[in-house]
Scaffold this motif. Structure first.
Motif, PDB file in Angstrom:
ATOM      1  N   LYS A 152      44.140  15.511  23.655  1.00  0.00           N
ATOM      2  CA  LYS A 152      44.622  16.216  24.888  1.00  0.00           C
ATOM      3  C   LYS A 152      44.643  17.641  24.444  1.00  0.00           C
ATOM      4  CE  LYS A 152      44.692  12.670  27.403  1.00  0.00           C
ATOM      5  NZ  LYS A 152      44.521  11.417  26.526  1.00  0.00           N
ATOM      6  N   TRP A 153      44.605  18.101  22.915  1.00  0.00           N
ATOM      7  CA  TRP A 153      44.893  19.434  22.669  1.00  0.00           C
ATOM      8  C   TRP A 153      43.479  20.053  22.393  1.00  0.00           C
ATOM      9  CZ3 TRP A 153      49.693  21.579  22.700  1.00  0.00           C
ATOM     10  CH2 TRP A 153      50.742  20.708  22.889  1.00  0.00           C
ATOM     11  N   PRO A 154      43.115  20.943  23.248  1.00  0.00           N
ATOM     12  CA  PRO A 154      41.644  21.600  22.960  1.00  0.00           C
ATOM     13  C   PRO A 154      41.122  22.111  21.924  1.00  0.00           C
ATOM     14  CG  PRO A 154      42.644  22.117  25.078  1.00  0.00           C
ATOM     15  CD  PRO A 154      43.860  21.563  24.361  1.00  0.00           C
ATOM     16  N   SER A 155      42.227  22.809  21.231  1.00  0.00           N
ATOM     17  CA  SER A 155      41.557  23.503  19.881  1.00  0.00           C
ATOM     18  C   SER A 155      41.453  22.744  18.656  1.00  0.00           C
ATOM     19  CB  SER A 155      42.736  24.492  19.445  1.00  0.00           C
ATOM     20  OG  SER A 155      43.824  23.793  19.138  1.00  0.00           O
ATOM     21  N   ILE A 156      42.054  21.464  18.708  1.00  0.00           N
ATOM     22  CA  ILE A 156      41.589  20.433  17.852  1.00  0.00           C
ATOM     23  C   ILE A 156      40.629  19.184  18.114  1.00  0.00           C
ATOM     24  CG2 ILE A 156      43.539  21.357  16.136  1.00  0.00           C
ATOM     25  CD1 ILE A 156      45.090  18.967  17.489  1.00  0.00           C
ATOM     26  N   SER A 157      40.718  18.972  19.550  1.00  0.00           N
ATOM     27  CA  SER A 157      40.073  17.725  20.151  1.00  0.00           C
ATOM     28  C   SER A 157      38.364  17.943  20.098  1.00  0.00           C
ATOM     29  CB  SER A 157      40.461  17.414  21.441  1.00  0.00           C
ATOM     30  OG  SER A 157      39.957  18.633  22.300  1.00  0.00           O
ATOM     31  N   ALA A 158      37.939  19.122  19.934  1.00  0.00           N
ATOM     32  CA  ALA A 158      36.532  19.381  20.051  1.00  0.00           C
ATOM     33  C   ALA A 158      35.879  18.878  18.688  1.00  0.00           C
ATOM     34  CB  ALA A 158      36.261  20.925  20.061  1.00  0.00           C
ATOM     35  N   GLY A 159      36.551  18.567  17.380  1.00  0.00           N
ATOM     36  CA  GLY A 159      35.874  18.242  16.498  1.00  0.00           C
ATOM     37  C   GLY A 159      36.207  16.686  16.212  1.00  0.00           C
ATOM     38  N   LEU A 160      36.917  16.129  17.081  1.00  0.00           N
ATOM     39  CA  LEU A 160      36.922  14.459  16.731  1.00  0.00           C
ATOM     40  C   LEU A 160      35.735  13.616  17.322  1.00  0.00           C
ATOM     41  CD1 LEU A 160      40.450  14.182  18.492  1.00  0.00           C
ATOM     42  CD2 LEU A 160      40.141  14.481  16.166  1.00  0.00           C
ATOM     43  N   PHE A 161      35.814  12.668  16.649  1.00  0.00           N
ATOM     44  CA  PHE A 161      34.387  11.531  17.290  1.00  0.00           C
ATOM     45  C   PHE A 161      35.107  10.418  17.999  1.00  0.00           C
ATOM     46  CE2 PHE A 161      33.181  13.695  13.090  1.00  0.00           C
ATOM     47  CZ  PHE A 161      31.823  13.979  13.630  1.00  0.00           C
ATOM     48  N   TYR A 162      34.791  10.173  19.119  1.00  0.00           N
ATOM     49  CA  TYR A 162      35.295   9.456  20.093  1.00  0.00           C
ATOM     50  C   TYR A 162      34.646   8.115  20.299  1.00  0.00           C
ATOM     51  CZ  TYR A 162      37.764  13.558  21.418  1.00  0.00           C
ATOM     52  OH  TYR A 162      38.514  14.651  21.468  1.00  0.00           O
ATOM     53  N   ILE A 163      35.688   6.975  20.216  1.00  0.00           N
ATOM     54  CA  ILE A 163      35.094   5.620  20.974  1.00  0.00           C
ATOM     55  C   ILE A 163      35.374   5.578  22.243  1.00  0.00           C
ATOM     56  CG2 ILE A 163      35.437   2.986  20.583  1.00  0.00           C
ATOM     57  CD1 ILE A 163      37.501   3.857  17.916  1.00  0.00           C
ATOM     58  N   GLU A 164      34.268   5.193  23.043  1.00  0.00           N
ATOM     59  CA  GLU A 164      34.458   5.270  24.691  1.00  0.00           C
ATOM     60  C   GLU A 164      35.201   4.165  24.854  1.00  0.00           C
ATOM     61  OE1 GLU A 164      33.787   7.908  26.162  1.00  0.00           O
ATOM     62  OE2 GLU A 164      32.583   8.893  24.473  1.00  0.00           O
ATOM     63  N   ASP A 165      35.621   4.097  26.264  1.00  0.00           N
ATOM     64  CA  ASP A 165      36.498   3.006  26.584  1.00  0.00           C
ATOM     65  C   ASP A 165      35.523   1.917  26.626  1.00  0.00           C
ATOM     66  OD1 ASP A 165      38.566   4.836  27.079  1.00  0.00           O
ATOM     67  OD2 ASP A 165      38.216   5.116  29.281  1.00  0.00           O
ATOM     68  N   ASP A 166      34.666   1.674  26.824  1.00  0.00           N
ATOM     69  CA  ASP A 166      33.690   0.504  27.087  1.00  0.00           C
ATOM     70  C   ASP A 166      32.965   0.242  25.923  1.00  0.00           C
ATOM     71  OD1 ASP A 166      32.042   2.452  27.103  1.00  0.00           O
ATOM     72  OD2 ASP A 166      30.782   1.638  28.773  1.00  0.00           O
TER      73      ASP A 166
ATOM     74  N   ASN B 277      39.012  23.708  11.162  1.00  0.00           N
ATOM     75  CA  ASN B 277      39.074  25.301  11.151  1.00  0.00           C
ATOM     76  C   ASN B 277      40.395  25.709  11.800  1.00  0.00           C
ATOM     77  OD1 ASN B 277      37.220  25.311   9.178  1.00  0.00           O
ATOM     78  ND2 ASN B 277      35.480  25.687  10.742  1.00  0.00           N
ATOM     79  N   ALA B 278      40.477  24.753  12.867  1.00  0.00           N
ATOM     80  CA  ALA B 278      41.915  25.118  13.752  1.00  0.00           C
ATOM     81  C   ALA B 278      43.182  24.485  13.351  1.00  0.00           C
ATOM     82  CB  ALA B 278      41.193  24.283  14.947  1.00  0.00           C
ATOM     83  N   VAL B 279      43.225  23.653  12.299  1.00  0.00           N
ATOM     84  CA  VAL B 279      44.445  22.972  12.110  1.00  0.00           C
ATOM     85  C   VAL B 279      45.612  23.832  11.671  1.00  0.00           C
ATOM     86  CG1 VAL B 279      45.601  21.269  10.498  1.00  0.00           C
ATOM     87  CG2 VAL B 279      43.302  20.608  11.359  1.00  0.00           C
ATOM     88  N   THR B 280      45.084  24.946  10.774  1.00  0.00           N
ATOM     89  CA  THR B 280      46.369  25.841  10.513  1.00  0.00           C
ATOM     90  C   THR B 280      46.954  26.562  11.368  1.00  0.00           C
ATOM     91  OG1 THR B 280      45.502  25.938   8.001  1.00  0.00           O
ATOM     92  CG2 THR B 280      46.890  27.723   8.991  1.00  0.00           C
TER      93      THR B 280
END
Length: 411
Positions: free
Chosen positions: A330-344, A371-374
């Motif tokens: 839910k945090w835009p600056s760090i969520s863009a670089g995640l790999f997601y498992i969809e609900d289904d 690059n956004a973590v710090t």
């Protein structure tokens, strides 16, 4: 730059990025009273990290909570937690807690859990007119619905909601770790509610990251070949998804770290599957090492209020695979670089597509988070400091007249 507090303690007035810290932060004396065992689970480690980051800027901050080894001076009684004997419920010696608080002389008390310790902290705050902060870490209603039938979960959720509503009405301020918790607290008429980020332990940022080990394939690509899960071994964490993936992909390696009611199932699977390793419960330093030995962290959890270990994995420049309901998403600056498992989608299905990607393609996605973590961490500490100043009423003009402050998840 440094300044002295009224007690003569030297505190920093500037953060590492050059941002000036509000002068009133140096007047904060914070007591955190918690029922979560120190360092044992997500809540137990959250406050260790927060204390580490806030200590340079405040007069004092300390944690009163059960230790991993029972302290008889602090605990009157200790029993295994129902449904999870790897954790325990502790009944404190009230006099010991009160004396600790007297010595600390706090001007702000934080209560992050429900239990005997936290109740003593709340009572002490009320008796002494000290501002009180409640932190909403876990949606117990979701857990009840997962573990029990509607016939049992319904009344338990109702009773717990009544208790939570009462708690939040006692508080001068409420912290939510995600937007859903914010909405819940707002509906319960909490006075001042803010969504706050989770800091990452300084060691995960300070130590130079190491190259991912990988497992080189015939085509020379590495991709994701080693994964690790770190967390409580329980149904809501979907640990079984890791076992399923280990069975399906014998050429990849999977590691599971943690403890909980599913430990026997994990140990049995690790004995049966040569590519699955059970690491047991790990200290924070050992978690760092386990992340460095993996290509990716996997959090297939159904319930994850934030997912601190995902932030730690980003700090180590590892790929992070989560479900979209995970709080960190839910945090835009760090969520863009995640790999997601969809609900289904199962983790094994998602892993099949990810393992075919090469490093360059994976890095293009993951780098957005790395690059956004710090910056995220610096922002989180800054916002926590100002929130605590507001809650302690040390800088009254900063607190506007509205009852609730809008959610700030812009970073």
């Amino acid at each position: 730059m440094t300044t002295k507090t009224s007690r003569g303690r030297v505190v920093q007035s500037q953060m590492n990025d050059g941002t000036m810290v509000p002068p009133s932060a140096g007047r904060l004396r914070i007591a955190i009273v918690s029922d979560a065992i120190v360092g044992r689970n997500g809540v137990g480690t959250f406050y260790l990290d927060l204390i580490e980051h806030l200590t340079p800027f405040v007069d004092s901050i300390d944690l009163i909570a059960p230790q991993q080894e029972r302290c008889r001076e602090m605990e009157r009684l200790s029993i295994p937690m129902p449904g999870d004997s790897t954790q325990r419920l502790a009944l404190p010696h009230g006099r010991h807690v009160t004396e600790r608080l007297d010595r600390m002389a706090p001007n702000l008390i934080i209560v992050p859990t429900l239990g005997a310790f936290s109740y003593l902290g709340l009572r002490y705050a009320k008796r002494n007119g000290i501002p009180l902060v409640i932190v909403n870490h876990t949606s117990f209603g979701q857990l009840f619905r997962l573990y029990w039938s509607k016939l049992v979960a319904g009344p338990m959720t109702w009773a717990l909601n009544r208790l939570n509503r009462w708690l939040m009405r006692q508080a001068d301020a409420v912290v939510a770790l995600n937007a859903e918790a914010y909405q819940e607290a707002s509906q319960w008429d909490a006075k001042l509610v803010r969504v706050m980020g989770t800091p990452v332990a300084a060691d995960f940022l300070r130590r130079p990251s190491v190259r991912r080990p990988g497992l080189v394939q015939n085509d020379g690509a590495t991709g994701i070949r080693r994964t690790v899960f770190v967390g409580r071994l329980a149904a809501e964490k979907r640990v079984g998804d890791l076992i399923e993936a280990a069975e399906r992909f014998p050429d990849c390696r999977f590691a599971i770290a943690g403890d909980g009611p599913m430990r026997d199932q994990v140990e049995s699977a690790a004995q049966r599957l040569p590519n699955l390793q059970y690491l047991g419960w790990l200290s924070r330093d050992q978690v760092l090492g386990a992340l460095d030995e993996a290509d990716a962290l996997v959090l297939p959890s159904m319930i994850e209020s934030f997912g601190t270990v995902a932030l730690e994995a980003m700090a180590r420049r590892r790929y992070v695979i989560v479900r979209r309901d995970c709080g960190i998403a839910k945090w835009p600056s760090i969520s863009a670089g995640l790999f997601y498992i969809e609900d289904d989608q199962s983790f094994a299905d998602r892993f099949e597509s990810l393992r075919m990607m090469d490093d360059e393609s994976l890095n293009q996605v993951a780098g957005k988070s790395w690059n956004a973590v710090t910056d995220f961490n610096q922002h989180t500490v800054r916002v926590w400091l100002q929130f605590l100043i507001d809650a302690a009423r040390l800088d009254e003009h900063r607190v506007v007249g509205q009852r609730r402050v809008p959610v700030d998840q812009s970073v």
